[in-house]
Design a protein around this motif. Structure first.
Motif, PDB file in Angstrom:
ATOM      1  N   THR A  44       0.837  -1.199   0.000  1.00  0.00           N
ATOM      2  CA  THR A  44       0.000   0.000   0.000  1.00  0.00           C
ATOM      3  C   THR A  44       0.872   1.249   0.000  1.00  0.00           C
ATOM      4  O   THR A  44       0.605   2.206  -0.746  1.00  0.00           O
ATOM      5  CB  THR A  44      -0.923   0.004   1.235  1.00  0.00           C
ATOM      6  OG1 THR A  44      -1.741  -1.169   1.203  1.00  0.00           O
ATOM      7  CG2 THR A  44      -1.790   1.246   1.283  1.00  0.00           C
ATOM      8  N   ALA A  45       1.924   1.234   0.812  1.00  0.00           N
ATOM      9  CA  ALA A  45       2.834   2.382   0.881  1.00  0.00           C
ATOM     10  C   ALA A  45       3.498   2.634  -0.469  1.00  0.00           C
ATOM     11  O   ALA A  45       3.590   3.784  -0.915  1.00  0.00           O
ATOM     12  CB  ALA A  45       3.889   2.153   1.959  1.00  0.00           C
ATOM     13  N   LEU A  46       3.966   1.574  -1.111  1.00  0.00           N
ATOM     14  CA  LEU A  46       4.616   1.744  -2.414  1.00  0.00           C
ATOM     15  C   LEU A  46       3.639   2.274  -3.458  1.00  0.00           C
ATOM     16  O   LEU A  46       4.007   3.136  -4.272  1.00  0.00           O
ATOM     17  CB  LEU A  46       5.225   0.417  -2.881  1.00  0.00           C
ATOM     18  CG  LEU A  46       6.472  -0.012  -2.126  1.00  0.00           C
ATOM     19  CD1 LEU A  46       6.880  -1.426  -2.541  1.00  0.00           C
ATOM     20  CD2 LEU A  46       7.608   0.964  -2.357  1.00  0.00           C
ATOM     21  N   ALA A  47       2.406   1.797  -3.451  1.00  0.00           N
ATOM     22  CA  ALA A  47       1.406   2.296  -4.402  1.00  0.00           C
ATOM     23  C   ALA A  47       1.120   3.772  -4.144  1.00  0.00           C
ATOM     24  O   ALA A  47       1.025   4.573  -5.088  1.00  0.00           O
ATOM     25  CB  ALA A  47       0.126   1.469  -4.296  1.00  0.00           C
ATOM     26  N   ALA A  48       1.007   4.139  -2.874  1.00  0.00           N
ATOM     27  CA  ALA A  48       0.756   5.546  -2.531  1.00  0.00           C
ATOM     28  C   ALA A  48       1.938   6.425  -2.922  1.00  0.00           C
ATOM     29  O   ALA A  48       1.758   7.534  -3.441  1.00  0.00           O
ATOM     30  CB  ALA A  48       0.468   5.676  -1.037  1.00  0.00           C
ATOM     31  N   LEU A  49       3.151   5.933  -2.681  1.00  0.00           N
ATOM     32  CA  LEU A  49       4.344   6.701  -3.047  1.00  0.00           C
ATOM     33  C   LEU A  49       4.445   6.901  -4.558  1.00  0.00           C
ATOM     34  O   LEU A  49       4.916   7.950  -5.018  1.00  0.00           O
ATOM     35  CB  LEU A  49       5.598   6.025  -2.503  1.00  0.00           C
ATOM     36  CG  LEU A  49       5.762   6.121  -0.984  1.00  0.00           C
ATOM     37  CD1 LEU A  49       6.894   5.214  -0.516  1.00  0.00           C
ATOM     38  CD2 LEU A  49       6.011   7.557  -0.557  1.00  0.00           C
ATOM     39  N   GLU A  50       3.991   5.942  -5.320  1.00  0.00           N
ATOM     40  CA  GLU A  50       3.990   6.097  -6.778  1.00  0.00           C
ATOM     41  C   GLU A  50       3.033   7.211  -7.191  1.00  0.00           C
ATOM     42  O   GLU A  50       3.345   8.007  -8.074  1.00  0.00           O
ATOM     43  CB  GLU A  50       3.610   4.780  -7.462  1.00  0.00           C
ATOM     44  CG  GLU A  50       3.696   4.837  -8.965  1.00  0.00           C
ATOM     45  CD  GLU A  50       5.080   5.205  -9.500  1.00  0.00           C
ATOM     46  OE1 GLU A  50       5.146   5.932 -10.520  1.00  0.00           O
ATOM     47  OE2 GLU A  50       6.090   4.779  -8.906  1.00  0.00           O
ATOM     48  N   ILE A  51       1.877   7.290  -6.539  1.00  0.00           N
ATOM     49  CA  ILE A  51       0.923   8.375  -6.815  1.00  0.00           C
ATOM     50  C   ILE A  51       1.545   9.719  -6.458  1.00  0.00           C
ATOM     51  O   ILE A  51       1.451  10.691  -7.220  1.00  0.00           O
ATOM     52  CB  ILE A  51      -0.391   8.147  -6.040  1.00  0.00           C
ATOM     53  CG1 ILE A  51      -1.097   6.896  -6.566  1.00  0.00           C
ATOM     54  CG2 ILE A  51      -1.304   9.376  -6.128  1.00  0.00           C
ATOM     55  CD1 ILE A  51      -2.228   6.406  -5.690  1.00  0.00           C
ATOM     56  N   VAL A  52       2.202   9.786  -5.306  1.00  0.00           N
ATOM     57  CA  VAL A  52       2.862  11.019  -4.877  1.00  0.00           C
ATOM     58  C   VAL A  52       3.949  11.402  -5.878  1.00  0.00           C
ATOM     59  O   VAL A  52       4.069  12.571  -6.276  1.00  0.00           O
ATOM     60  CB  VAL A  52       3.455  10.855  -3.461  1.00  0.00           C
ATOM     61  CG1 VAL A  52       4.321  12.044  -3.090  1.00  0.00           C
ATOM     62  CG2 VAL A  52       2.343  10.657  -2.443  1.00  0.00           C
ATOM     63  N   LYS A  53       4.726  10.428  -6.325  1.00  0.00           N
ATOM     64  CA  LYS A  53       5.800  10.689  -7.286  1.00  0.00           C
ATOM     65  C   LYS A  53       5.235  11.276  -8.581  1.00  0.00           C
ATOM     66  O   LYS A  53       5.751  12.265  -9.101  1.00  0.00           O
ATOM     67  CB  LYS A  53       6.562   9.397  -7.580  1.00  0.00           C
ATOM     68  CG  LYS A  53       7.681   9.567  -8.571  1.00  0.00           C
ATOM     69  CD  LYS A  53       8.397   8.261  -8.816  1.00  0.00           C
ATOM     70  CE  LYS A  53       9.464   8.428  -9.882  1.00  0.00           C
ATOM     71  NZ  LYS A  53      10.144   7.161 -10.189  1.00  0.00           N
ATOM     72  N   GLN A  54       4.157  10.692  -9.084  1.00  0.00           N
ATOM     73  CA  GLN A  54       3.547  11.191 -10.318  1.00  0.00           C
ATOM     74  C   GLN A  54       3.039  12.614 -10.141  1.00  0.00           C
ATOM     75  O   GLN A  54       3.201  13.464 -11.024  1.00  0.00           O
ATOM     76  CB  GLN A  54       2.415  10.266 -10.756  1.00  0.00           C
ATOM     77  CG  GLN A  54       2.900   8.914 -11.235  1.00  0.00           C
ATOM     78  CD  GLN A  54       1.764   7.937 -11.464  1.00  0.00           C
ATOM     79  OE1 GLN A  54       0.580   8.279 -11.359  1.00  0.00           O
ATOM     80  NE2 GLN A  54       2.110   6.699 -11.768  1.00  0.00           N
ATOM     81  N   ASP A  55       2.433  12.885  -8.986  1.00  0.00           N
ATOM     82  CA  ASP A  55       1.922  14.226  -8.711  1.00  0.00           C
ATOM     83  C   ASP A  55       3.061  15.240  -8.660  1.00  0.00           C
ATOM     84  O   ASP A  55       2.962  16.329  -9.246  1.00  0.00           O
ATOM     85  CB  ASP A  55       1.146  14.225  -7.395  1.00  0.00           C
ATOM     86  CG  ASP A  55       0.512  15.567  -7.106  1.00  0.00           C
ATOM     87  OD1 ASP A  55      -0.356  15.995  -7.896  1.00  0.00           O
ATOM     88  OD2 ASP A  55       0.911  16.201  -6.111  1.00  0.00           O
ATOM     89  N   LEU A  56       4.138  14.893  -7.980  1.00  0.00           N
ATOM     90  CA  LEU A  56       5.284  15.813  -7.890  1.00  0.00           C
ATOM     91  C   LEU A  56       5.937  16.032  -9.251  1.00  0.00           C
ATOM     92  O   LEU A  56       6.366  17.147  -9.572  1.00  0.00           O
ATOM     93  CB  LEU A  56       6.296  15.282  -6.877  1.00  0.00           C
ATOM     94  CG  LEU A  56       5.819  15.294  -5.418  1.00  0.00           C
ATOM     95  CD1 LEU A  56       6.814  14.554  -4.527  1.00  0.00           C
ATOM     96  CD2 LEU A  56       5.592  16.703  -4.928  1.00  0.00           C
ATOM     97  N   GLN A  57       5.995  14.988 -10.069  1.00  0.00           N
ATOM     98  CA  GLN A  57       6.561  15.149 -11.404  1.00  0.00           C
ATOM     99  C   GLN A  57       5.715  16.084 -12.251  1.00  0.00           C
ATOM    100  O   GLN A  57       6.245  16.901 -12.995  1.00  0.00           O
ATOM    101  CB  GLN A  57       6.711  13.777 -12.081  1.00  0.00           C
ATOM    102  CG  GLN A  57       7.855  12.978 -11.501  1.00  0.00           C
ATOM    103  CD  GLN A  57       7.954  11.570 -12.051  1.00  0.00           C
ATOM    104  OE1 GLN A  57       6.955  10.949 -12.414  1.00  0.00           O
ATOM    105  NE2 GLN A  57       9.170  11.065 -12.109  1.00  0.00           N
TER     106      GLN A  57
END
Length: 60
Positions: A34-47
């Protein structure tokens, strides 16, 4: 033999943030998947923010 205590005082901002995030995830017992999936969403948003720095931030 005990491990030496490392101070975060002189660590980079990236390290400090990573330690804070790890602590938060572990404290709340967040599943690693769950953490990795959430971090991927955060990464996409920051990019997206970096690609369009003058656009108002609206989470998707």
């Amino acid at each position: 033999m005990s491990q030496p205590t490392v101070s975060l005082e002189n660590a980079s901002d990236e390290i400090k943030l990573a330690v804070d995030l790890i602590y938060l995830l572990e404290t709340h017992q967040i599943d690693p998947n769950t953490a990795l999936a959430a971090l991927e969403i955060v990464k996409q948003d920051l990019q997206r923010q970096l690609e369009a720095p003058n656009q108002p931030h609206t989470p998707s």
